[in-house]
Design a protein around this motif. Structure first.
Motif, PDB file in Angstrom:
ATOM      1  N   GLU A   1       0.864  -1.193   0.000  1.00 14.01           N
ATOM      2  CA  GLU A   1       0.000   0.000   0.000  1.00 14.01           C
ATOM      3  C   GLU A   1       0.897   1.239   0.000  1.00 14.01           C
ATOM      4  O   GLU A   1       1.355   1.681   1.052  1.00 14.01           O
ATOM      5  N   CYS A   2       1.150   1.764  -1.170  1.00 14.21           N
ATOM      6  CA  CYS A   2       2.123   2.858  -1.316  1.00 14.21           C
ATOM      7  C   CYS A   2       1.455   4.189  -1.640  1.00 14.21           C
ATOM      8  O   CYS A   2       2.110   5.092  -2.158  1.00 14.21           O
ATOM      9  N   ASP A   3       0.172   4.325  -1.357  1.00 22.44           N
ATOM     10  CA  ASP A   3      -0.527   5.580  -1.636  1.00 22.44           C
ATOM     11  C   ASP A   3      -0.037   6.647  -0.645  1.00 22.44           C
ATOM     12  O   ASP A   3      -0.276   6.513   0.558  1.00 22.44           O
ATOM     13  N   PRO A   4       0.636   7.702  -1.139  1.00 22.08           N
ATOM     14  CA  PRO A   4       1.161   8.715  -0.215  1.00 22.08           C
ATOM     15  C   PRO A   4       0.059   9.445   0.554  1.00 22.08           C
ATOM     16  O   PRO A   4       0.326  10.032   1.602  1.00 22.08           O
ATOM     17  N   ALA A   5      -1.175   9.386   0.048  1.00 19.19           N
ATOM     18  CA  ALA A   5      -2.279  10.032   0.765  1.00 19.19           C
ATOM     19  C   ALA A   5      -2.681   9.234   2.002  1.00 19.19           C
ATOM     20  O   ALA A   5      -3.514   9.680   2.799  1.00 19.19           O
ATOM     21  N   GLY A   6      -2.084   8.043   2.173  1.00 18.58           N
ATOM     22  CA  GLY A   6      -2.362   7.230   3.357  1.00 18.58           C
ATOM     23  C   GLY A   6      -3.038   5.929   2.972  1.00 18.58           C
ATOM     24  O   GLY A   6      -3.742   5.850   1.962  1.00 18.58           O
ATOM     25  N   GLY A   7      -2.804   4.914   3.803  1.00 18.67           N
ATOM     26  CA  GLY A   7      -3.406   3.601   3.548  1.00 18.67           C
ATOM     27  C   GLY A   7      -4.799   3.536   4.159  1.00 18.67           C
ATOM     28  O   GLY A   7      -5.059   4.162   5.183  1.00 18.67           O
ATOM     29  N   THR A   8      -5.679   2.769   3.528  1.00 18.42           N
ATOM     30  CA  THR A   8      -7.043   2.656   4.050  1.00 18.42           C
ATOM     31  C   THR A   8      -7.389   1.218   4.458  1.00 18.42           C
ATOM     32  O   THR A   8      -8.447   0.970   5.016  1.00 18.42           O
ATOM     33  N   ILE A   9      -6.483   0.269   4.175  1.00 20.74           N
ATOM     34  CA  ILE A   9      -6.815  -1.143   4.423  1.00 20.74           C
ATOM     35  C   ILE A   9      -6.771  -1.478   5.919  1.00 20.74           C
ATOM     36  O   ILE A   9      -7.572  -2.258   6.426  1.00 20.74           O
ATOM     37  N   ARG A  10      -5.824  -0.848   6.617  1.00 22.21           N
ATOM     38  CA  ARG A  10      -5.717  -1.035   8.068  1.00 22.21           C
ATOM     39  C   ARG A  10      -7.065  -0.775   8.763  1.00 22.21           C
ATOM     40  O   ARG A  10      -7.579  -1.609   9.493  1.00 22.21           O
ATOM     41  N   ALA A  11      -7.624   0.404   8.500  1.00 27.14           N
ATOM     42  CA  ALA A  11      -8.877   0.791   9.167  1.00 27.14           C
ATOM     43  C   ALA A  11     -10.086   0.178   8.475  1.00 27.14           C
ATOM     44  O   ALA A  11     -11.147   0.030   9.069  1.00 27.14           O
ATOM     45  N   GLY A  12      -9.932  -0.211   7.202  1.00 23.39           N
ATOM     46  CA  GLY A  12     -11.049  -0.759   6.430  1.00 23.39           C
ATOM     47  C   GLY A  12     -11.092  -2.265   6.526  1.00 23.39           C
ATOM     48  O   GLY A  12     -11.529  -2.819   7.542  1.00 23.39           O
ATOM     49  N   PHE A  13     -10.602  -2.951   5.500  1.00 19.37           N
ATOM     50  CA  PHE A  13     -10.704  -4.404   5.416  1.00 19.37           C
ATOM     51  C   PHE A  13     -10.184  -5.096   6.681  1.00 19.37           C
ATOM     52  O   PHE A  13     -10.736  -6.092   7.140  1.00 19.37           O
ATOM     53  N   LEU A  14      -9.101  -4.591   7.263  1.00 21.80           N
ATOM     54  CA  LEU A  14      -8.517  -5.262   8.433  1.00 21.80           C
ATOM     55  C   LEU A  14      -9.039  -4.709   9.757  1.00 21.80           C
ATOM     56  O   LEU A  14      -8.608  -5.153  10.827  1.00 21.80           O
ATOM     57  N   GLN A  15      -9.925  -3.772   9.680  1.00 27.75           N
ATOM     58  CA  GLN A  15     -10.627  -3.271  10.871  1.00 27.75           C
ATOM     59  C   GLN A  15      -9.723  -2.997  12.070  1.00 27.75           C
ATOM     60  O   GLN A  15     -10.044  -3.341  13.209  1.00 27.75           O
ATOM     61  N   GLY A  16      -8.583  -2.405  11.779  1.00 27.00           N
ATOM     62  CA  GLY A  16      -7.711  -1.988  12.876  1.00 27.00           C
ATOM     63  C   GLY A  16      -6.913  -3.110  13.527  1.00 27.00           C
ATOM     64  O   GLY A  16      -6.240  -2.892  14.537  1.00 27.00           O
ATOM     65  N   HIS A  17      -6.932  -4.338  12.941  1.00 26.91           N
ATOM     66  CA  HIS A  17      -6.173  -5.427  13.569  1.00 26.91           C
ATOM     67  C   HIS A  17      -4.661  -5.289  13.380  1.00 26.91           C
ATOM     68  O   HIS A  17      -3.886  -5.844  14.142  1.00 26.91           O
ATOM     69  N   VAL A  18      -4.232  -4.591  12.325  1.00 27.97           N
ATOM     70  CA  VAL A  18      -2.788  -4.425  12.106  1.00 27.97           C
ATOM     71  C   VAL A  18      -2.317  -3.394  13.125  1.00 27.97           C
ATOM     72  O   VAL A  18      -2.770  -2.255  13.096  1.00 27.97           O
ATOM     73  N   THR A  19      -1.413  -3.789  13.971  1.00 29.04           N
ATOM     74  CA  THR A  19      -0.987  -2.837  14.993  1.00 29.04           C
ATOM     75  C   THR A  19      -0.076  -1.792  14.361  1.00 29.04           C
ATOM     76  O   THR A  19       0.472  -1.982  13.273  1.00 29.04           O
ATOM     77  N   ALA A  20       0.083  -0.687  15.084  1.00 26.72           N
ATOM     78  CA  ALA A  20       0.858   0.441  14.552  1.00 26.72           C
ATOM     79  C   ALA A  20       2.323   0.077  14.342  1.00 26.72           C
ATOM     80  O   ALA A  20       3.057   0.777  13.660  1.00 26.72           O
ATOM     81  N   GLY A  21       2.744  -1.049  14.912  1.00 27.48           N
ATOM     82  CA  GLY A  21       4.144  -1.457  14.777  1.00 27.48           C
ATOM     83  C   GLY A  21       4.496  -2.035  13.406  1.00 27.48           C
ATOM     84  O   GLY A  21       5.650  -2.350  13.142  1.00 27.48           O
ATOM     85  N   TYR A  22       3.486  -2.204  12.553  1.00 25.74           N
ATOM     86  CA  TYR A  22       3.730  -2.806  11.233  1.00 25.74           C
ATOM     87  C   TYR A  22       3.534  -1.782  10.119  1.00 25.74           C
ATOM     88  O   TYR A  22       2.686  -0.900  10.236  1.00 25.74           O
ATOM     89  N   GLY A  23       4.283  -1.953   9.054  1.00 25.15           N
ATOM     90  CA  GLY A  23       3.934  -1.226   7.843  1.00 25.15           C
ATOM     91  C   GLY A  23       5.029  -0.376   7.232  1.00 25.15           C
ATOM     92  O   GLY A  23       6.181  -0.358   7.680  1.00 25.15           O
ATOM     93  N   LEU A  24       4.624   0.309   6.193  1.00 21.49           N
ATOM     94  CA  LEU A  24       5.522   1.058   5.319  1.00 21.49           C
ATOM     95  C   LEU A  24       6.378   2.084   6.062  1.00 21.49           C
ATOM     96  O   LEU A  24       7.566   2.223   5.794  1.00 21.49           O
ATOM     97  N   TYR A  25       5.767   2.792   6.993  1.00 26.78           N
ATOM     98  CA  TYR A  25       6.515   3.861   7.648  1.00 26.78           C
ATOM     99  C   TYR A  25       7.723   3.304   8.404  1.00 26.78           C
ATOM    100  O   TYR A  25       8.776   3.936   8.459  1.00 26.78           O
ATOM    101  N   HIS A  26       7.579   2.107   8.958  1.00 28.42           N
ATOM    102  CA  HIS A  26       8.702   1.512   9.692  1.00 28.42           C
ATOM    103  C   HIS A  26       9.840   1.148   8.746  1.00 28.42           C
ATOM    104  O   HIS A  26      11.011   1.187   9.128  1.00 28.42           O
ATOM    105  N   LEU A  27       9.486   0.794   7.507  1.00 29.34           N
ATOM    106  CA  LEU A  27      10.538   0.492   6.533  1.00 29.34           C
ATOM    107  C   LEU A  27      11.288   1.772   6.176  1.00 29.34           C
ATOM    108  O   LEU A  27      12.503   1.766   5.981  1.00 29.34           O
ATOM    109  N   ALA A  28      10.550   2.880   6.098  1.00 30.94           N
ATOM    110  CA  ALA A  28      11.195   4.165   5.806  1.00 30.94           C
ATOM    111  C   ALA A  28      12.163   4.519   6.932  1.00 30.94           C
ATOM    112  O   ALA A  28      13.286   4.975   6.683  1.00 30.94           O
ATOM    113  N   LYS A  29      11.729   4.249   8.157  1.00 31.02           N
ATOM    114  CA  LYS A  29      12.613   4.550   9.296  1.00 31.02           C
ATOM    115  C   LYS A  29      13.851   3.654   9.243  1.00 31.02           C
ATOM    116  O   LYS A  29      14.967   4.110   9.458  1.00 31.02           O
ATOM    117  N   ALA A  30      13.640   2.379   8.928  1.00 27.50           N
ATOM    118  CA  ALA A  30      14.769   1.439   8.849  1.00 27.50           C
ATOM    119  C   ALA A  30      15.744   1.884   7.765  1.00 27.50           C
ATOM    120  O   ALA A  30      16.959   1.886   7.968  1.00 27.50           O
TER     121      ALA A  30
END
Ligand SMILES: Nc1ncnc2c1ncn2[C@@H]1O[C@H](COP(=O)(O)OP(=O)(O)O)[C@@H](O)[C@H]1O
Ligand SMILES: [Mg+2]
Length: 290
Positions: free
Chosen positions: A33-62
């Motif tokens: 999910e590389c949409d710079p306007a923000g991802g919607t799957i976390r709050a949508g299809f996955l209903q918030g189950h993906v914790t904030a510790g996962y995802g694209l932003y952490h790769l940017a930090k790494a």
């Protein structure tokens, strides 16, 4: 397998289509999910189950800590979309303000996605969001330009309506020019038609002077489930959207392999740092939830 980027001229079904393709593919699959306007799957299809510790932003930090840290961290930031972990999600940004920090991340991420597609046989889909232009070129913050350039196929998602075609017309020229200059060629661009509205595939192709590579049906129940979750609609697994999405993944694979035969790309230079990506993904088979 190909790396396929989905884009739109204006919100019209990129995320729902990308999810349908990822869930329907016969192969191992990954949605980034590389949409710079923000991802919607976390709050949508996955209903918030993906914790904030996962995802694209952490790769940017790494990526900012060392050049190979993104490849090392990649497997730890994927979220399984099914029990077996055969379909994975790299969840997108939670805050569009984070996009400005991603400029250096896109090329490194793109490289990892290509390793996954070419060496591990993944069907890789990229939700690249809406196309934003700046002086006729892809906007460097509002689009993941390097990821779009390097994709094997770039699919502009359109609907068969006059409104959709009117807006799409303006991004086709700039996209073609970008792909000719920085990508694998202008013919990496094709259309993915969502069958909403009166225009048929051949009319859409003619109006935009671009081939329609595949079409997805208008299927509000399934699309709504992929967008907002809730209870799956009856017969979800055999829904028109998922069945046609499965066919579409085969059409993409065939189109991408035709292009690569024609172009005879030189093999990508093996990057030793990336070899570990595959190994870690195999170790993680079965999912990363925990
Ligand atoms: N094939 C489809 N059939 C019916 N509705 C769809 C379809 N694809 C998308 N939609 C609906 O269109 C809206 C926008 O979809 P979304 O995927 O979020 O678009 P984007 O990512 O381009 O902003 C959502 O309400 C979604 O349910
Ligand atoms: Mg979207």
């Amino acid at each position: 397998m190909p790396v396929t980027a989905l884009v739109s001229a204006k919100s019209c079904g990129v995320t729902a289509s990308a999810l349908a393709l990822t869930l329907a593919s016969k192969r191992l699959s990954l949605l980034a999910e590389c949409d710079p306007a923000g991802g919607t799957i976390r709050a949508g299809f996955l209903q918030g189950h993906v914790t904030a510790g996962y995802g694209l932003y952490h790769l940017a930090k790494a990526e900012r800590t060392s050049p190979d840290a993104l490849a090392n961290a990649f497997a730890n930031h994927l979220w399984p979309l099914d029990e077996a972990g055969h379909r994975k999600l790299l969840a997108g940004l939670t805050d569009p303000a984070q996009a400005a920090a991603l400029g250096r991340t896109w090329p490194a991420l793109s490289e990892v996605l290509h390793v996954l597609a070419e060496e591990a046989g993944y069907d890789v889909f990229i939700d690249a969001g809406r196309i934003a232009l700046e002086a006729g070129s892809l906007h460097t913050t509002l689009t993941p330009a390097p990821v779009i350039h390097q994709a094997d196929l770039v699919l502009l998602v359109v609907r068969g309506t006059e409104q959709s075609l009117t807006l799409a017309r303006h991004v086709i020229g700039p996209l073609r020019a970008e792909l000719a200059e920085y990508g694998s060629g202008a013919d990496a661009l094709a259309l993915l038609l969502i069958k909403d509205g009166p225009r048929r595939a051949h009319q859409v192709a003619e109006a935009l002077e671009t081939p329609v590579l595949a079409a997805l049906p208008w299927d509000p129940d399934t699309a709504n489930y992929l967008t907002n979750a809730g209870r799956p609609p009856r017969g979800y697994g055999r829904s028109p959207l998922l069945r046609h999405a499965r066919t579409a993944t085969e059409q993409f694979e065939a189109a991408a392999s035709r292009r690569s035969i024609q172009q005879q790309y030189p093999p990508r230079s093996a990057n030793p740092q990336l070899a570990g990506v595959l190994q870690r993904l195999t170790e993680k088979a079965g999912g990363v939830r925990g």
